[in-house]
Design an enzyme around this catalytic site. Structure first.
Site, short mmCIF file in Angstrom:
data_model
loop_
_atom_site.label_atom_id
_atom_site.label_comp_id
_atom_site.label_asym_id
_atom_site.label_seq_id
_atom_site.Cartn_x
_atom_site.Cartn_y
_atom_site.Cartn_z
N SER A 1 0.83 -1.19 0.00
CA SER A 1 0.00 0.00 0.00
C SER A 1 0.88 1.25 0.00
O SER A 1 1.77 1.38 -0.82
CB SER A 1 -0.94 -0.06 1.21
N LEU A 2 0.65 2.16 0.94
CA LEU A 2 1.44 3.37 1.00
C LEU A 2 2.92 3.06 1.20
O LEU A 2 3.79 3.76 0.67
CB LEU A 2 0.92 4.19 2.17
#
Ligand SMILES: *[C@@H]1O[C@H](CO)[C@@H](O)[C@H](O)[C@H]1NC(C)=O
Ligand SMILES: *[C@@H]1O[C@H](CO)[C@@H](O)[C@H](O)[C@H]1NC(C)=O
Ligand SMILES: *[C@@H]1O[C@H](CO)[C@@H](O)[C@H](O)[C@H]1NC(C)=O
Ligand SMILES: *[C@@H]1O[C@H](CO)[C@@H](O)[C@H](O)[C@H]1NC(C)=O
Ligand SMILES: *[C@@H]1O[C@H](CO)[C@@H](O)[C@H](O)[C@H]1NC(C)=O
Length: 414
Positions: A269-270
């Site tokens: 993800s991030l």
């Protein structure tokens, strides 16, 4: 003693053993080692004030005793790095002032993760997955039998920033940095607030997260209609966002700890988007899982673009609206959670699992969770790839991708 054995006796002994042992026992362990063995060494946590914390994995017999290490298939990976950190910083500074800069890149070939193997993706996904969860809680994947982990720092659920693990080979020649962005927990636990959300919205939205007039924007660059002030955006990002400096600090800390190592960076993800930006900056092998599009962020941060980004590999499934860049619009689950995840273009190579077509999944933000990818996709052979005689889907790229096509970016005044 071997030279004293008669040749016939040696042959006899070999023949005798080969009845009982699998044939690979007699294969030489050289000239090619095709895996590297990793063990967990440290935890890291990075807070928004850019403090980097490390905790050693406590000594435990199971870590160095009989429990098998993580054995990851490797392949030669071509990397391109800037000739020095100083040269990179100088080229970046020139670019921020609107001047073009040439930067010398050095090519190298190092042992990297063999991303054509399902086993590689599965193990690396588990290594990023564990970065979400405290050891020994539900959802923790036992990488080997026992890790014997106690009280790592930075695990409080509402901690902002990044955290994860550092794995290393026994001889410290290769080190894997695994990064998780804490805000990604919103998929399961509802949105986190504060710095993480602001960073996401600065980096992954078109214009300061202006979804509609009722939103509080994270910067003030909207100029009416679909116009957005580009300089304003870049200033806001460079001044306010700790996303990138947090990553480079962390990276530099690890090169201090392991000065001679080849580093790989992985993330979900991030944390995956951050891993990719570090891959562009330092030219190291990167594998990410379900990352929001980071290409626009790299441009807004004025990262000098390397001649090749083939050392960066993104792995995602088509039902994940965050990686696909479709989690936008006022009624999307991202917007309802306060996130403007509008970017969709990625740098580097892409391994896309078409779960929508091949597993009939519906597009749903819950498929963003790494456990879905580990348990339902990577843990078993992927039929659509095997039809092509491969273990994983073929590499794609997004070279023609356009972000935020509705918007005009320029030096518009208020
Ligand atoms: C992981 O290992 C621990 C300790 O050996 C064990 O108690 C736990 O059940 C294992 N978890 C899974 C999911 O296998
Ligand atoms: C590997 O690095 C660690 C520091 O994290 C150090 O304590 C250890 O001695 C190193 N091992 C080798 C074989 O260089
Ligand atoms: C990590 O880096 C920061 C600055 O980048 C430095 O202040 C800190 O001492 C480093 N920590 C370790 C453990 O090396
Ligand atoms: C603005 O966006 C929010 C969050 O997505 C939504 O709840 C609200 O209804 C929108 N307002 C308008 C006027 O579209
Ligand atoms: C997977 O989907 C592709 C279309 O994207 C199709 O061509 C292929 O036959 C499918 N394979 C399987 C095993 O479902």
């Amino acid at each position: 003693m071997a030279p004293m054995l008669l040749p016939s006796l040696t042959n006899f002994i070999l023949a005798f053993f080969s009845i009982f042992l699998p044939p690979e026992v007699f294969e030489p362990t050289f000239p090619l080692r095709n895996t590297l063995n990793f063990r967990l060494r440290h935890f890291h946590a990075v807070t928004p004030s850019a403090h980097v914390y490390f905790a050693d994995v406590p000594p435990h017999p199971s870590l160095y005793g009989d429990s098998p290490p993580l054995s990851i298939p490797i392949a030669p990976v071509r990397t391109v790095r800037p000739s020095s950190d100083a040269a990179f910083a100088e080229a970046r500074a020139l670019s921020m002032r609107g001047q073009s800069a040439t930067l010398d890149w050095e090519e190298d070939e190092i042992p990297g993760p063999d991303v054509s193997k399902r086993e590689t993706l599965l193990l690396l996904a588990k290594m990023t997955s564990n970065a979400y969860i405290e050891p020994d809680t539900d959802g923790w994947y036992n990488l080997t039998d026992e890790w014997g982990i106690h009280e790592p720092v930075g695990w409080e659920p509402d901690n902002d920033g990044f955290r994860g693990y550092i794995f290393a080979t026994e001889d410290n020649s290769t080190v894997v940095l695994s990064i998780k962005g804490t805000s990604a927990q919103w998929v399961d636990r509802g949105p986190t607030t504060g710095k993480d959300k602001m960073n996401d919205n600065l980096l992954f939205s078109c214009c300061c997260a202006r979804i509609n007039w009722s939103w509080t924007t994270v910067c003030d660059c909207f100029r009416g209609g679909w116009k957005c002030n580009q300089d304003c955006l870049e200033d806001a990002l460079i001044e306010e966002s700790l996303f990138y400096p947090i990553g480079t600090n962390l990276y530099n800390n690890i090169t201090l700890m392991f000065p001679d190592a080849n580093l790989w960076v992985i993330g979900h993800s991030l944390g995956g988007s951050l891993a990719s930006l570090l891959g562009v900056t330092f030219g190291v092998p990167v594998v990410t899982f379900e990352p929001p599009g980071e290409r626009m962020a790299a441009q807004r941060l004025h990262l000098p673009s390397p001649p090749s980004t083939h050392h960066i590999t993104h792995v995602w499934n088509t039902a994940d609206p965050i990686a696909m860049g479709t989690c936008n619009g006022v009624l999307s689950s991202c917007a309802l959670g306060g996130y403007a995840m509008e970017s969709r273009c990625h740098l580097g190579n892409i391994i896309e699992y078409d779960t929508v077509t091949n597993l009939s999944w519906s597009v749903d933000v819950r498929t963003h969770a790494i456990a879905q990818l580990v348990d339902k996709v990577l843990s078993q052979p992927w039929a659509a790839a095997e039809e092509l005689g491969r273990e994983v889907p073929p590499i794609k790229r997004q070279d023609d991708c356009v972000d935020c096509f509705k918007w005009d970016f320029g030096n518009y005044s208020l």
